[in-house]
Design a protein around this motif. Sequence first.
Motif, PDB file in Angstrom:
ATOM      1  N   HIS A 396       6.863  -9.949  -4.957  1.00 24.36           N
ATOM      2  CA  HIS A 396       6.905  -8.498  -5.042  1.00 24.36           C
ATOM      3  C   HIS A 396       5.499  -7.903  -5.160  1.00 24.36           C
ATOM      4  O   HIS A 396       5.108  -7.020  -4.394  1.00 24.36           O
ATOM      5  CB  HIS A 396       7.736  -8.145  -6.287  1.00 24.36           C
ATOM      6  CG  HIS A 396       8.417  -6.835  -6.151  1.00 24.36           C
ATOM      7  ND1 HIS A 396       7.742  -5.664  -6.329  1.00 24.36           N
ATOM      8  CD2 HIS A 396       9.691  -6.515  -5.842  1.00 24.36           C
ATOM      9  CE1 HIS A 396       8.585  -4.654  -6.148  1.00 24.36           C
ATOM     10  NE2 HIS A 396       9.788  -5.159  -5.837  1.00 24.36           N
ATOM     11  N   GLN A 397       4.751  -8.454  -6.128  1.00 26.93           N
ATOM     12  CA  GLN A 397       3.383  -7.956  -6.359  1.00 26.93           C
ATOM     13  C   GLN A 397       2.516  -8.184  -5.120  1.00 26.93           C
ATOM     14  O   GLN A 397       1.718  -7.330  -4.736  1.00 26.93           O
ATOM     15  CB  GLN A 397       2.740  -8.674  -7.558  1.00 26.93           C
ATOM     16  CG  GLN A 397       3.373  -8.352  -8.901  1.00 26.93           C
ATOM     17  CD  GLN A 397       4.623  -9.211  -9.173  1.00 26.93           C
ATOM     18  OE1 GLN A 397       5.316  -9.644  -8.249  1.00 26.93           O
ATOM     19  NE2 GLN A 397       4.912  -9.419 -10.458  1.00 26.93           N
ATOM     20  N   GLU A 400       3.190  -5.498  -2.699  1.00 29.81           N
ATOM     21  CA  GLU A 400       2.767  -4.147  -3.122  1.00 29.81           C
ATOM     22  C   GLU A 400       1.290  -3.892  -2.822  1.00 29.81           C
ATOM     23  O   GLU A 400       0.906  -2.771  -2.535  1.00 29.81           O
ATOM     24  CB  GLU A 400       3.060  -3.946  -4.621  1.00 29.81           C
ATOM     25  CG  GLU A 400       4.532  -3.589  -4.823  1.00 29.81           C
ATOM     26  CD  GLU A 400       4.938  -3.515  -6.283  1.00 29.81           C
ATOM     27  OE1 GLU A 400       4.225  -4.093  -7.137  1.00 29.81           O
ATOM     28  OE2 GLU A 400       5.972  -2.888  -6.570  1.00 29.81           O
ATOM     29  N   GLN A 401       0.490  -4.954  -2.858  1.00 28.96           N
ATOM     30  CA  GLN A 401      -0.946  -4.714  -2.630  1.00 28.96           C
ATOM     31  C   GLN A 401      -1.241  -4.329  -1.182  1.00 28.96           C
ATOM     32  O   GLN A 401      -2.332  -3.882  -0.873  1.00 28.96           O
ATOM     33  CB  GLN A 401      -1.771  -5.921  -3.048  1.00 28.96           C
ATOM     34  CG  GLN A 401      -1.412  -7.176  -2.293  1.00 28.96           C
ATOM     35  CD  GLN A 401      -2.177  -8.380  -2.803  1.00 28.96           C
ATOM     36  OE1 GLN A 401      -2.891  -8.295  -3.777  1.00 28.96           O
ATOM     37  NE2 GLN A 401      -2.006  -9.501  -2.123  1.00 28.96           N
ATOM     38  N   GLN A 403       0.581  -2.059   0.455  1.00 23.76           N
ATOM     39  CA  GLN A 403       1.142  -0.733   0.738  1.00 23.76           C
ATOM     40  C   GLN A 403       0.057   0.267   1.131  1.00 23.76           C
ATOM     41  O   GLN A 403       0.352   1.307   1.700  1.00 23.76           O
ATOM     42  CB  GLN A 403       1.902  -0.216  -0.497  1.00 23.76           C
ATOM     43  CG  GLN A 403       3.282  -0.857  -0.619  1.00 23.76           C
ATOM     44  CD  GLN A 403       4.007  -0.349  -1.847  1.00 23.76           C
ATOM     45  OE1 GLN A 403       3.566  -0.568  -2.970  1.00 23.76           O
ATOM     46  NE2 GLN A 403       5.107   0.356  -1.643  1.00 23.76           N
ATOM     47  N   GLN A 409       0.971  -1.351   6.057  1.00 24.71           N
ATOM     48  CA  GLN A 409       1.811  -0.714   5.034  1.00 24.71           C
ATOM     49  C   GLN A 409       3.283  -0.569   5.454  1.00 24.71           C
ATOM     50  O   GLN A 409       4.177  -0.802   4.640  1.00 24.71           O
ATOM     51  CB  GLN A 409       1.226   0.634   4.605  1.00 24.71           C
ATOM     52  CG  GLN A 409       1.106   1.674   5.699  1.00 24.71           C
ATOM     53  CD  GLN A 409       0.216   2.844   5.228  1.00 24.71           C
ATOM     54  OE1 GLN A 409      -0.957   2.641   4.947  1.00 24.71           O
ATOM     55  NE2 GLN A 409       0.759   4.018   5.127  1.00 24.71           N
ATOM     56  N   GLN A 413       6.245  -2.246   3.344  1.00 24.47           N
ATOM     57  CA  GLN A 413       7.262  -1.376   2.751  1.00 24.47           C
ATOM     58  C   GLN A 413       8.669  -1.818   3.166  1.00 24.47           C
ATOM     59  O   GLN A 413       9.580  -1.893   2.349  1.00 24.47           O
ATOM     60  CB  GLN A 413       7.013   0.089   3.188  1.00 24.47           C
ATOM     61  CG  GLN A 413       7.863   1.120   2.465  1.00 24.47           C
ATOM     62  CD  GLN A 413       7.738   1.009   0.928  1.00 24.47           C
ATOM     63  OE1 GLN A 413       6.642   1.068   0.375  1.00 24.47           O
ATOM     64  NE2 GLN A 413       8.865   0.810   0.248  1.00 24.47           N
ATOM     65  N   LEU A 416       9.594  -4.771   1.159  1.00 22.81           N
ATOM     66  CA  LEU A 416       9.900  -4.401  -0.230  1.00 22.81           C
ATOM     67  C   LEU A 416      11.316  -3.835  -0.316  1.00 22.81           C
ATOM     68  O   LEU A 416      12.070  -4.124  -1.244  1.00 22.81           O
ATOM     69  CB  LEU A 416       8.872  -3.381  -0.748  1.00 22.81           C
ATOM     70  CG  LEU A 416       7.538  -4.001  -1.204  1.00 22.81           C
ATOM     71  CD1 LEU A 416       6.479  -2.926  -1.382  1.00 22.81           C
ATOM     72  CD2 LEU A 416       7.726  -4.782  -2.509  1.00 22.81           C
ATOM     73  N   ARG A 420      14.368  -5.391  -2.505  1.00 24.51           N
ATOM     74  CA  ARG A 420      15.010  -4.599  -3.558  1.00 24.51           C
ATOM     75  C   ARG A 420      16.516  -4.517  -3.407  1.00 24.51           C
ATOM     76  O   ARG A 420      17.227  -4.174  -4.332  1.00 24.51           O
ATOM     77  CB  ARG A 420      14.415  -3.181  -3.569  1.00 24.51           C
ATOM     78  CG  ARG A 420      12.989  -3.149  -4.092  1.00 24.51           C
ATOM     79  CD  ARG A 420      12.543  -1.733  -4.383  1.00 24.51           C
ATOM     80  NE  ARG A 420      11.108  -1.726  -4.730  1.00 24.51           N
ATOM     81  CZ  ARG A 420      10.182  -1.160  -3.987  1.00 24.51           C
ATOM     82  NH1 ARG A 420      10.486  -0.545  -2.867  1.00 24.51           N
ATOM     83  NH2 ARG A 420       8.929  -1.189  -4.393  1.00 24.51           N
TER      84      ARG A 420
END
Length: 425
Positions: A396-397, A400-401, A403, A409, A413, A416, A420
């Motif tokens: 996950h982390q 996120e970097q 994005q 991105q 996204q 992600l 989720r």
Amino acid sequence: GQVLELLRGVQRGSEDRKQSLSRLRWALQNEETQQKFVRLDGSIRTLTGLFTSSLADLQLEAARCLHELSHSSVPAVAEACLPVTSYLLTYLSGHSLEFTELCLYTLGNLVVESEAVRKQLLPQGIVPVLASCIQSPHEAVLEGVGYVLSQLLQAKEAPTEIIPLVLDSVLPQHMLRLVCSGLKAGMGAAVEFAWCLHYIICRHKDNVVLLALGAVPALTSLLLDLASEIPQDAPEGLELLVCPVLRCLSNLLAQTDCQGQGQDGRLLIALFLILQCFLQQHSFLVQECLWLLNNLTADDPFFCSALLSLDLLPAVLQLLTCSQMATVLVLTVLCNIAEKGPFQCQRLLQQPLLPRLLPLLTLPDPEAVGQCLELLHLLFLHCPEAAADFTRHGGHQALEQHQSTPELQERAQALLDMVRQPPGA
């Protein structure tokens, strides 16, 4: 002064004319002397006269002088040699091997430097002359033919003016034959002709002639032979032949619909034997092998299945961090496999693949990261449980970097969002 002196010595026609010629030859190793010499009135005419004389020793020494001139990188020097080209061609069916060889390398050198020379040689029949020379039994002559041809095929006008003539001649079948007999006959000629084939294939979109000659199965079986030689005693310079052969096969498969033409699972084993052998000393071959592997697996379910059933995935994954280029290509091959569906994705995940992908997401190379995101997308799509697994590993982390990276991105996204989603949603 000194250059004029040398020319006069050659023109005088005294006993020591051969000695004057050989002094001239040494002097012509100098760039400046070459330029001075061709500017002198009657200099090339005199050399041509001796080159076409009936005295074999004078003829050979004059040929050596012309060969020195042909090394010049100044187009004006090459163009000064224009009056000699028709004789060079005529003498390729020459009496002595050394003489034939000198004529070939002189032609090859002149071809590199000057378009005017190439334009003159084509109507003079250089292609048919080379087509007859390629049937010589002498390795040295064959290597020279390969040199001239590879220079011609790299010329900027080759795709329109030279390649069609070559394809219309008997050259392709002999080139293929000599490349494929490289291990038994001469490695030097095989290497030259393998590059010649490469220049044709990558600059000519429609390789019907080579396909009709059976280039794909022939090159495939050559790679099998090369791979079987490797563990025992690989001949010196084997990597020099392997490189263009891999490229030829790779480009032929990429350009044309060769479905079924190269479907031989042993080719994969050969590729990995070659990879293992050259990984340390000649790492440039790793990306050549991976290009071919990518083209084999791109649209072909056969090779994707073969890769899995021959249990070659661990070997593929070992190359993941070999180099920046290798990372991207390995990920591309893995995408080719993952695209085929859930069964293939499961086989990949069993490797275990996810822990190996996580560190790649922190690489500074956006192309590698992009390809990694592409692979994750296919894995999550076909095996939703992989998404949950990925999160457990801290994926996950890592996502996120990205994005905030403009070119990544959207993909980050989308992943992600997939991560989720509750399973089965």
